[in-house]
Design an enzyme around this catalytic site. Structure first.
Site, PDB file in Angstrom:
ATOM      1  N   SER A  94       0.730  -1.545  -0.314  1.00 29.85           N
ATOM      2  CA  SER A  94       0.089  -0.173  -0.019  1.00 29.85           C
ATOM      3  C   SER A  94       1.203   1.351   0.120  1.00 29.85           C
ATOM      4  CB  SER A  94      -1.032  -0.183   1.460  1.00 29.85           C
ATOM      5  OG  SER A  94      -1.160   1.125   1.622  1.00 29.85           O
ATOM      6  N   TYR A 114      -2.174  -1.073  10.658  1.00 24.73           N
ATOM      7  CA  TYR A 114      -1.877  -1.175   8.711  1.00 24.73           C
ATOM      8  C   TYR A 114      -0.327  -0.824   8.246  1.00 24.73           C
ATOM      9  CZ  TYR A 114      -4.057  -1.574   4.097  1.00 24.73           C
ATOM     10  OH  TYR A 114      -4.073  -1.277   2.659  1.00 24.73           O
TER      11      TYR A 114
HETATM   12  P1  NAD Z   1     -11.506  -5.968  -0.386  1.00 33.62           P
HETATM   13  O1  NAD Z   1     -12.120  -5.924   0.951  1.00 33.62           O
HETATM   14  O2  NAD Z   1     -12.364  -6.028  -1.051  1.00 33.62           O
HETATM   15  O3  NAD Z   1     -10.652  -7.879   0.058  1.00 33.62           O
HETATM   16  C1  NAD Z   1     -10.461  -8.068   0.300  1.00 33.62           C
HETATM   17  C2  NAD Z   1     -10.745  -9.583   0.431  1.00 33.62           C
HETATM   18  O4  NAD Z   1      -9.637 -10.487   1.338  1.00 33.62           O
HETATM   19  C3  NAD Z   1     -11.549 -10.355   0.607  1.00 33.62           C
HETATM   20  O5  NAD Z   1     -12.172 -10.998  -0.161  1.00 33.62           O
HETATM   21  C4  NAD Z   1     -11.619 -10.875   1.945  1.00 33.62           C
HETATM   22  O6  NAD Z   1     -12.272 -11.693   2.528  1.00 33.62           O
HETATM   23  C5  NAD Z   1     -10.625 -11.680   2.783  1.00 33.62           C
HETATM   24  N1  NAD Z   1      -9.790 -12.257   3.035  1.00 33.62           N
HETATM   25  C6  NAD Z   1      -9.679 -11.351   4.985  1.00 33.62           C
HETATM   26  N2  NAD Z   1      -9.032 -11.582   5.483  1.00 33.62           N
HETATM   27  C7  NAD Z   1      -8.105 -12.811   5.499  1.00 33.62           C
HETATM   28  C8  NAD Z   1      -7.565 -14.188   5.668  1.00 33.62           C
HETATM   29  N3  NAD Z   1      -7.916 -14.385   7.057  1.00 33.62           N
HETATM   30  N4  NAD Z   1      -7.660 -15.057   4.858  1.00 33.62           N
HETATM   31  C9  NAD Z   1      -7.897 -15.155   3.919  1.00 33.62           C
HETATM   32  N5  NAD Z   1      -8.313 -14.264   3.101  1.00 33.62           N
HETATM   33  C10 NAD Z   1      -9.354 -12.907   3.771  1.00 33.62           C
HETATM   34  O7  NAD Z   1     -10.223  -5.271  -0.186  1.00 33.62           O
HETATM   35  P2  NAD Z   1      -9.379  -5.187  -1.323  1.00 33.62           P
HETATM   36  O8  NAD Z   1      -9.269  -3.243  -0.755  1.00 33.62           O
HETATM   37  O9  NAD Z   1      -9.614  -5.603  -2.290  1.00 33.62           O
HETATM   38  O10 NAD Z   1      -7.836  -5.115  -0.620  1.00 33.62           O
HETATM   39  C11 NAD Z   1      -6.775  -6.166  -0.928  1.00 33.62           C
HETATM   40  C12 NAD Z   1      -5.565  -6.249  -0.520  1.00 33.62           C
HETATM   41  O11 NAD Z   1      -5.731  -4.780  -1.233  1.00 33.62           O
HETATM   42  C13 NAD Z   1      -5.497  -5.507   0.845  1.00 33.62           C
HETATM   43  O12 NAD Z   1      -4.213  -6.409   1.131  1.00 33.62           O
HETATM   44  C14 NAD Z   1      -5.532  -4.164   1.102  1.00 33.62           C
HETATM   45  O13 NAD Z   1      -4.639  -3.989   1.908  1.00 33.62           O
HETATM   46  C15 NAD Z   1      -4.554  -3.857   0.047  1.00 33.62           C
HETATM   47  N6  NAD Z   1      -5.151  -2.333  -0.655  1.00 33.62           N
HETATM   48  C16 NAD Z   1      -5.721  -1.992  -0.843  1.00 33.62           C
HETATM   49  C17 NAD Z   1      -6.180  -0.132  -1.359  1.00 33.62           C
HETATM   50  C18 NAD Z   1      -7.481   0.175  -1.284  1.00 33.62           C
HETATM   51  O14 NAD Z   1      -7.471   1.403  -1.196  1.00 33.62           O
HETATM   52  N7  NAD Z   1      -8.788  -0.519  -2.071  1.00 33.62           N
HETATM   53  C19 NAD Z   1      -4.862   0.628  -1.053  1.00 33.62           C
HETATM   54  C20 NAD Z   1      -3.543   0.133  -0.427  1.00 33.62           C
HETATM   55  C21 NAD Z   1      -3.825  -1.267  -0.857  1.00 33.62           C
END
Ligand code: NAD
Length: 260
Positions: free
Chosen positions: A142, A155
């Site tokens: 991130s 985080y």
């Molecule tokens: P999201 O909530 O849409 O998806 C996250 C997924 O992770 C879900 O399907 C959930 O069921 C799964 N998950 C949660 N805990 C788990 C576990 N213990 N074991 C297996 N699966 C698990 O979120 P997203 O925005 O797509 O985020 C995905 C990644 O991207 C994360 O690591 C997040 O930190 C990172 N990220 C997101 C953003 C953003 O703005 N959305 C920005 C930077 C980084």
């Protein structure tokens, strides 16, 4: 193109699911690995039926909690004949609170999902990558792997730690055609961010619109959300032979956030 087997944690939603779609369309086999079993199965079924015919791509699902060390250690056996060529450590959650009020178990959970989980998953899948002398590990870090924001101590700590983990694994895999890199995107509009907009509005006493403009997009000169497609295309590039010497790096997609 080599058809790769790609294991995406948290692949049933948001960024993981978007990456899965692009990679299935390109003809790869994607294993959607998620704690939400029904969502993983549905995602794999939709990916295969909607996009499988484009380039002979395919998808399957596995229920996995990346915090469950025994389950992760048993993955190679559970996957049977499938050898994972590409691991995308993507599963993640968020919790927004000042540190004084941050529940200790929530802090631990974030670290377990986004730092210990990736380490354990790499540990489980690396031996087969070494045996075949090919592997690509892509962490979804991130912008918070590089900078901090208030109310996100767990985080930010987990995502910073991911860079250290990747650098170490890069040093330990230098003798193989294996790379490990960490994508560092600013905000991407996914369910995780939608929830955060609501939480940040409460924490900061702002409207949701103000949170988007004044907190999320304000630090980015480009003032726009990063699209999942940008992350998927970057991951696809990292899988190629042209990226074989890119390892241990933070790959930043932040609309200029860290240029300040
Ligand atoms: P999201 O909530 O849409 O998806 C996250 C997924 O992770 C879900 O399907 C959930 O069921 C799964 N998950 C949660 N805990 C788990 C576990 N213990 N074991 C297996 N699966 C698990 O979120 P997203 O925005 O797509 O985020 C995905 C990644 O991207 C994360 O690591 C997040 O930190 C990172 N990220 C997101 C953003 C953003 O703005 N959305 C920005 C930077 C980084």
């Amino acid at each position: 193109m080599n058809k790769r087997t790609i294991f995406i944690t948290g692949g049933a939603s948001g960024i993981g699911l978007g990456m899965a779609e692009t990679l299935v369309k390109q003809g790869h086999h994607v294993i959607v690995a998620d704690i939400n079993e029904s969502a993983a199965q549905e995602a794999a079924a939709v990916l295969a039926s909607k996009f499988g015919s484009i380039n002979d791509g395919s998808a399957s699902a596995v229920a996995v909690d990346v915090c469950d060390a025994a389950q992760i250690a048993a993955l190679p056996e559970a996957l049977g004949k499938l050898t994972v060529d590409v691991l995308i450590n993507n599963a993640g959650i968020q919790h927004v609170s000042n540190l004084e009020d941050f529940p200790a178990d929530k802090w631990q959970q974030l670290i377990n999902i986004m730092l210990v989980g990736p380490a354990l998953t790499i540990q489980a899948l690396l031996p087969a990558m070494k045996a075949q002398n090919f592997g690509r590990i892509i962490n979804v870090g991130s912008i918070h792997s590089l900078v901090a924001s208030p109310f996100k101590s767990a985080y930010v700590a987990a995502k910073h730690g991911l860079l250290g983990l990747a650098k170490t694994v890069a040093l330990e895999t230098g003798d193989y055609d294996i790379t490990i890199n960490t994508l560092c995107p600013a905000y991407v509009k996914t369910p995780l961010v939608e929830q955060q907009i609501e939480a940040q509005a409460k924490e900061n006493n702002m409207t949701e619109d103000e949170v988007v403009k004044k907190i999320m997009l304000e630090p980015m000169p480009k003032k726009q959300f990063i699209e999942v497609q940008e992350l998927a295309d970057t991951a696809a590039f990292l899988m190629t032979n042209s990226a074989k010497n890119i390892t241990g790096q933070a790959i930043t997609l932040d609309g200029g956030w860290t240029a300040r």
